[in-house]
Scaffold this active site. Structure first.
Site, PDB file in Angstrom:
ATOM      1  N   CYS A  20       0.355   8.292 -10.594  1.00  7.95           N
ATOM      2  CA  CYS A  20       1.506   7.381 -10.630  1.00  7.95           C
ATOM      3  C   CYS A  20       1.081   5.980 -11.075  1.00  7.95           C
ATOM      4  O   CYS A  20       0.402   5.265 -10.335  1.00  7.95           O
ATOM      5  CB  CYS A  20       2.157   7.345  -9.240  1.00  7.95           C
ATOM      6  N   CYS A  33       2.278   3.060  -8.885  1.00  2.00           N
ATOM      7  CA  CYS A  33       1.528   3.050  -7.620  1.00  2.00           C
ATOM      8  C   CYS A  33       0.256   2.225  -7.763  1.00  2.00           C
ATOM      9  O   CYS A  33      -0.128   1.472  -6.857  1.00  2.00           O
ATOM     10  CB  CYS A  33       1.161   4.476  -7.195  1.00  2.00           C
TER      11      CYS A  33
END
Length: 316
Positions: free
Chosen positions: A72, A75
């Site tokens: 991600c 993230c």
């Protein structure tokens, strides 16, 4: 896609009881304890095995839970911001980092539909904070509100900053990102995925072997596609994909949403199935999208290796 959640409140909490272990019987005198303590420090990695201890820790100090995954991109932009704030706030809250791929039951318990997702724990109750890679100023504001809510509920303890891993504290800072990568990271932080695509594309034009830029470009394109689809449109596409397994546009959109939400195997399986039932330009579109999603997840992930084999079988 940045989606601020309602302000911190103990109302409307989801049920985390499935993650809590029943109290163990008292151990005989001299026996080793059967339950492990909560991980120590202001920034900790948490798994399903020790999550109950973190719930217990939230009785005395607020716990901020960062739900993330290795593949991600946003993230990776948000986590350093939260880690910086955890150190800055000097033990007034604990940052608990949860890899959702390795700990799916925790993600399910928090009803995580997309990541990064940040929630808090106060007295064992989950408190919504925000989803998406928010700027540092916004994260700081939400954390300040969280601490107020925690204090109102009698949770105002701290953890000993000295408990933090000394090796981690002494670790050298990572080298700065190349300028175009830094520009893309900043664009990710504010949700400007078109700008991130532009920066990564330019980086690849300058260095076609730039693997980080290639992966970043795939991530930015994925997040841009998902961000462009309102919830009602996405619902209609999901219905269309279910009604007609050969609907390429609907299938591509649903696969994007699956991967964005952490359902990696579902996304890969859907596109492999689409490859099997399509031909010509449609099949080429599906194959290209699947290869792009491989870049998002990363070539070292075993799910990518498995899906590559299935793709080859579907093509030949």
């Amino acid at each position: 896609m940045t989606q601020p959640m309602p302000g911190p409140s103990l109302r409307g909490a989801v049920d985390l009881s499935a993650l809590a272990r029943p109290a163990a019987p008292a151990a005989p005198p001299g026996a080793a304890p059967t339950g492990g303590p909560a991980p120590t420090g202001v920034v900790v990695d948490v798994s399903e095995a020790d999550f109950d201890a973190v719930l217990q820790q939230s009785l005395t100090v607020p716990v901020v839970v960062d739900l993330w995954a290795e593949w991600c991109g946003p993230c990776k932009q948000l986590s350093p911001v939260l880690e910086k704030l955890a150190v800055e706030y000097a033990g007034r809250f604990v940052l608990a980092k949860v890899d959702v791929d390795a700990n799916p039951r925790i993600a399910q318990a928090f009803q995580a539909q997309s990541i990064p997702m940040v929630v808090a724990l106060i007295k064992g109750q989950p408190v919504p904070m925000f989803t998406g890679a928010v700027p540092e100023a916004q994260a700081r504001q939400v954390i300040d509100e969280l601490l107020k809510v925690a204090a109102q509920n009698g949770v105002s303890g701290t953890v000993d900053v000295g408990e933090a891993d000394p090796e981690a504290a002494a670790a050298p800072e990572e080298p700065p990102l190349p300028p175009l990568h830094a520009a893309a990271a900043q664009a990710f932080e504010v949700g400007d995925y078109d700008a991130a695509v532009t920066a990564f594309t330019q980086a690849l034009n300058e260095n076609p072997a730039d693997a980080d830029a290639k992966a970043g470009l795939a991530q930015a394109q994925l997040f841009g596609r998902v961000d462009a689809l309102p919830a009602d449109v996405m619902t209609g596409l999901a219905t269309a994909a279910a009604d007609d397994p050969t609907n390429v546009d609907a299938g591509l959109a649903v696969a994007d949403r699956d991967l964005f939400g952490g359902h990696v195997e579902d996304a890969f399986a859907r596109l492999v199935d689409l490859v099997r039932v399509t031909g010509g330009d449609d099949r080429a579109r599906v194959r290209t999208r699947l290869v792009d999603l491989f870049e998002v997840v990363g070539g070292d992930d075993p799910r990518v290796a498995q899906a590559r084999v299935k793709l080859a079988n579907a093509l030949f």
